[in-house]
Design a protein around this motif. Structure first.
Motif, short mmCIF file in Angstrom:
data_model
loop_
_atom_site.label_atom_id
_atom_site.label_comp_id
_atom_site.label_asym_id
_atom_site.label_seq_id
_atom_site.Cartn_x
_atom_site.Cartn_y
_atom_site.Cartn_z
N ILE A 135 55.17 55.97 36.25
CA ILE A 135 55.43 57.07 37.18
C ILE A 135 56.58 56.69 38.11
O ILE A 135 57.49 57.48 38.37
N LYS A 136 56.55 55.44 38.61
CA LYS A 136 57.63 54.99 39.51
C LYS A 136 58.96 54.86 38.77
O LYS A 136 60.02 54.95 39.37
N LYS B 49 59.79 57.01 36.68
CA LYS B 49 60.08 58.42 36.37
C LYS B 49 60.00 58.71 34.87
O LYS B 49 60.75 59.52 34.32
N GLN C 102 48.06 61.12 43.23
CA GLN C 102 48.01 62.39 43.96
C GLN C 102 48.10 63.58 43.00
O GLN C 102 47.36 64.55 43.12
N THR C 103 49.04 63.47 42.05
CA THR C 103 49.19 64.48 41.01
C THR C 103 49.44 63.76 39.70
O THR C 103 49.40 62.52 39.63
N ASN D 252 52.14 63.24 38.31
CA ASN D 252 53.38 62.44 38.33
C ASN D 252 53.73 61.89 39.71
O ASN D 252 54.88 61.64 40.01
N SER D 253 52.72 61.71 40.56
CA SER D 253 52.98 61.12 41.87
C SER D 253 51.79 60.30 42.35
O SER D 253 50.65 60.52 41.91
N ASP E 200 51.08 54.03 46.37
CA ASP E 200 52.41 53.45 46.66
C ASP E 200 52.26 52.03 47.21
O ASP E 200 53.06 51.14 46.89
#
Length: 427
Positions: free
Chosen positions: A345-346, A348, A377-378, A380-381, A387
């Motif tokens: 995810i980080k 992308k 959170q979602t 893709n986040s 974090d």
């Protein structure tokens, strides 16, 4: 020209290393410096500069950018069109039609208009369903790249037009593609005047006037370089002429420099994606994709294995086994997948790519996201806590790798992760 791979030991100087790092950033970290260096082994030492010049003009289109592009183009069509809508992905030639529909369904414009949109997933749907259409209806043909426009025109005239021509309720027809070359627009306008082309225009890489590589003097050597290698990398069989057609600069001489998050189109220069006795940078062939996925999993397993003695180990070593005299912790499959998703995810990476790399379905992915709500959170986040975990893993990996380097430690592979042969002097 054949690949120069394995004929020399590649030594990267500081200038080239700077260029490689800049290219990775330009390509949104979809590849690593190591992958670029491996790709450079296809070429002769004195050609490294030319190869890097090609990569410096390559475009990488992320999943979010694909969705944004489809959204803006779909909005352009539907804002002034109130018809019912049929969307059909052009798929005769084995393109990623499923993914194109997937991304289009992610757009806000589709969500706002989905009550009047239906999807025809195969051209045979037109034959069986078109007669039942009694209200004004428009058709949107979906694609990702059109180089010459000939594939689409042939597809449309062969499979679609004969089915819809007699239905007076068919109003407008659109060809929505992410990118197209100017010659595609000209050919479609000449061959199918009823089709409205919607998309972003791009020029061939080696255009005589307006090349991304500048004036002819600087452009022509790069064209020759790409052609000499490309003529051995991509060809198709022409059944009508019974001959092999060489596409040294991409399908039908498209000369494209685009890579999508899910695949490079065959319009892109073959030196970027071909697997024909060649090390591809962005492979199109499934076997090569699987091999690359295995390498990524191996690297991720290595990293999570290194964190066994770190302060973050509790997060990724949730498994417990009681040996009687002591309890040991180990990495579960969920731990590995969770760590991998955080990393990708980080980076992308797109959802289809993450699933492909990990060998999981989208449902599996959603289950992990739901199970680990404190981290994700979602889809893709990450949450604030997620974090923090990511930053802490980066910090711990840096410390462990530094210790490995300082102590000349070596590793061997066992099962799905790496274990040190020795650690802090102990065997």
């Amino acid at each position: 020209m054949k690949s120069g791979a394995t004929k020399f030991n590649l030594i990267i100087n500081e200038v080239d290393q700077f260029r490689i790092d800049s290219i990775c950033r330009r390509l949104k970290n979809s590849i690593t410096p190591i992958e670029i260096i491996n790709w450079l082994k296809n070429f002769k030492v004195y050609e490294i500069g030319k190869a890097l010049s090609i990569l410096e003009k390559l475009e990488y289109i992320t999943e979010n950018e694909i969705i944004e592009l489809y959204d803006s183009k779909l909005k352009k069509i539907l804002t002034s069109n109130l018809d019912n809508v049929i969307i059909h992905a052009v798929s005769e030639y084995g393109k990623s039609s499923t993914l194109m529909v997937y991304y289009l369904k992610k757009t806000p414009t589709y969500s706002k208009n989905k009550e009047r949109i239906v999807f025809y997933y195969h051209y045979s749907n037109f034959k069986h369903k078109i007669k039942s259409i009694k209200e004004k209806t428009s058709i949107i043909f979906l694609d990702d790249f059109s180089g010459s426009g000939k594939q689409f025109v042939n597809y449309y005239k062969t499979y679609i037009k004969p089915q819809i021509i007699s239905n007076k309720n068919i109003n407008e027809t659109f060809f929505l593609t992410l990118f197209y070359l100017k010659r595609a627009k000209s050919y479609i306008a000449k061959s199918c005047t009823e089709i409205q082309l919607i998309g972003e225009v791009r020029n061939p890489a080696f255009l005589s006037k307006g090349s991304v590589f500048g004036y002819r003097k600087s452009m022509l050597p790069l064209r020759k370089f790409c052609y000499n290698y490309g003529e051995n990398l991509f060809s198709t069989y022409n059944k009508k002429e019974k001959t092999n057609e060489i596409h040294a600069l991409g399908y039908k001489n498209s000369q494209a420099l685009i890579v999508f998050a899910y695949n490079p189109p065959n319009n892109t220069l073959p030196i970027i994606w071909s697997s024909k006795n060649w090390i591809p940078l962005y492979p199109r062939v499934p076997q090569n994709k699987m091999s690359k996925s295995k390498e990524i999993r191996k690297k991720l397993a290595h990293e999570i294995g290194l964190m066994k003695e770190s302060e973050i180990s509790d997060v990724f070593y949730s498994g417990e086994k009681d040996l009687g005299w002591k309890t040991i912790n180990f990495i579960t499959k969920t731990d590995f997948i969770t760590y991998s998703i955080i990393k990708m995810i980080k980076q992308k990476r797109t959802l289809p790519v993450i699933c492909q790399v990990l060998g999981i379905t989208e449902n599996d992915y959603s289950d992990i996201i739901s199970e680990k709500k404190e981290i994700f959170q979602t889809n893709n986040s990450l949450t604030e806590y997620g974090d923090e975990i990511y930053l802490e893993t980066k910090k711990q990996l840096k410390l462990v790798k530094k210790e490995i380097k300082n102590n000349n430690l070596t590793f061997e592979v066992k099962e799905n992760y790496y274990l040190p042969k020795n650690f802090k002097g102990a065997i």
